[in-house]
Write a protein that holds these residues in place. Structure first.
Motif, PDB file in Angstrom:
ATOM      1  N   ARG A   3      47.720  67.214  24.705  1.00  0.00           N
ATOM      2  CA  ARG A   3      47.554  66.720  26.076  1.00  0.00           C
ATOM      3  C   ARG A   3      48.510  65.587  26.419  1.00  0.00           C
ATOM      4  N   ILE A  11      42.305  69.633  33.006  1.00  0.00           N
ATOM      5  CA  ILE A  11      42.578  71.043  32.700  1.00  0.00           C
ATOM      6  C   ILE A  11      41.285  71.853  32.717  1.00  0.00           C
ATOM      7  N   SER A  24      40.666  72.596  36.184  1.00  0.00           N
ATOM      8  CA  SER A  24      41.579  73.636  36.655  1.00  0.00           C
ATOM      9  C   SER A  24      41.071  75.021  36.254  1.00  0.00           C
ATOM     10  N   LEU A  44      49.445  79.487  34.722  1.00  0.00           N
ATOM     11  CA  LEU A  44      49.780  78.146  35.205  1.00  0.00           C
ATOM     12  C   LEU A  44      48.586  77.209  35.133  1.00  0.00           C
ATOM     13  N   TYR A  45      47.383  77.719  35.484  1.00  0.00           N
ATOM     14  CA  TYR A  45      46.196  76.861  35.561  1.00  0.00           C
ATOM     15  C   TYR A  45      45.760  76.324  34.204  1.00  0.00           C
ATOM     16  N   HIS A  84      47.924  75.012  32.083  1.00  0.00           N
ATOM     17  CA  HIS A  84      48.822  73.872  31.850  1.00  0.00           C
ATOM     18  C   HIS A  84      49.276  73.822  30.384  1.00  0.00           C
ATOM     19  N   ASP A 104      52.177  73.734  29.209  1.00  0.00           N
ATOM     20  CA  ASP A 104      53.348  72.896  28.967  1.00  0.00           C
ATOM     21  C   ASP A 104      53.021  71.420  28.932  1.00  0.00           C
ATOM     22  N   GLN A 105      51.744  71.067  28.991  1.00  0.00           N
ATOM     23  CA  GLN A 105      51.349  69.671  29.148  1.00  0.00           C
ATOM     24  C   GLN A 105      51.839  68.780  28.020  1.00  0.00           C
TER      25      GLN A 105
END
Length: 246
Positions: free
Chosen positions: A18, A136, A139, A235-236, A238, A240-241
């Motif tokens: 994260r 997240i 999301s 995408l939702y 995340h 790549d966080q």
């Protein structure tokens, strides 16, 4: 998170997906006391209306969040896999607004909410990692609302399978498929379908060549096709966080 040797290492590995942590942050997290517990399948870990005093990290097995309607109907609102927090929101919320139940036999590490909250308040990077994890989770909940409200049954089920696959892959738990830990009734409670409809839809996805099942073992045979069938965009999640910002 595979290969972590103790609960604190799993905690550190989770938070570093994260937000980056310093060695000082890691040392502080390693010093957090915890209680390992084994919880039988279907056991309640938390009930709506109670006042939680601990925050659990799931080490092995699967758990789920759910809400109960007045008529006893159940809606599963979240699935948790190894490496997930089961009740991170209770670091700051005083009363549980939903139930948490073990889906399979699970292993958890219980951290005192007071300890983890104090560490977060004193260490900005830890706080940011915990905050991002909560965002997240929100999301994922927004995507679930879209799934329930605007997608048909086959799309909802295909979407759930896509999400589960991606999350397991990210945690190093899916290679050549996985054992789906849910009964058809539980899948129905997660997708707003009857168990009969779930059974028919799984067979339909098999006929379309998108998945292969052997008992509970499920393998995605056509990943691109299943994504298209599900209207799935990761995408939702995340993913790549944890990468450095550009």
């Amino acid at each position: 998170m595979a290969g972590a040797s103790c609960p604190q290492d799993v905690l550190i590995a989770k938070l570093e997906t994260r937000f980056p942590l310093s060695e000082s942050d890691r040392d502080a997290l390693r010093g957090l006391p915890c209680i390992p517990r084994t919880i039988p399948a279907q056991s309640y870990m938390l009930r709506e209306g109670t006042r939680p005093t601990k925050c659990c990290l799931l080490l092995d097995g699967f758990a789920f969040r759910h809400k109960l309607a007045a008529d006893g109907g159940r809606q599963i609102v979240g699935l948790m896999i190894p490496g997930d927090f089961t009740d991170l929101q209770h670091l700051f919320l005083r009363e549980a607004d939903h139930n948490i139940q073990a889906l399979t036999r699970i292993e958890v590490a219980e951290f005192a909410a007071e300890d983890l909250r104090g560490l977060a308040l004193g260490r900005p990077a830890v706080a940011q990692a915990l905050w991002i994890d909560t965002l997240i989770e929100a999301s994922i909940a927004r995507e679930a609302i879209l799934n329930f409200g605007r997608r048909n049954g086959p799309m909802r089920l295909a979407h759930m399978l896509c999400e589960f696959e991606v999350r397991l892959r990210q945690s190093g738990l899916a290679d050549a498929g996985y054992d789906l830990p849910m009964t058809q009734e539980q899948i129905g409670d997660a997708t707003g379908m009857t168990a009969v409809h779930v059974n028919r839809t799984l067979k339909q996805l098999e006929r379309e060549g998108l998945i292969v099942r052997v008992k509970r073992h499920l393998k995605i045979a056509d990943w691109v096709g299943l994504q298209q069938r599900a209207d799935f965009n990761p995408l939702y999640l995340h993913l790549d966080q944890a990468r450095p910002a550009d």
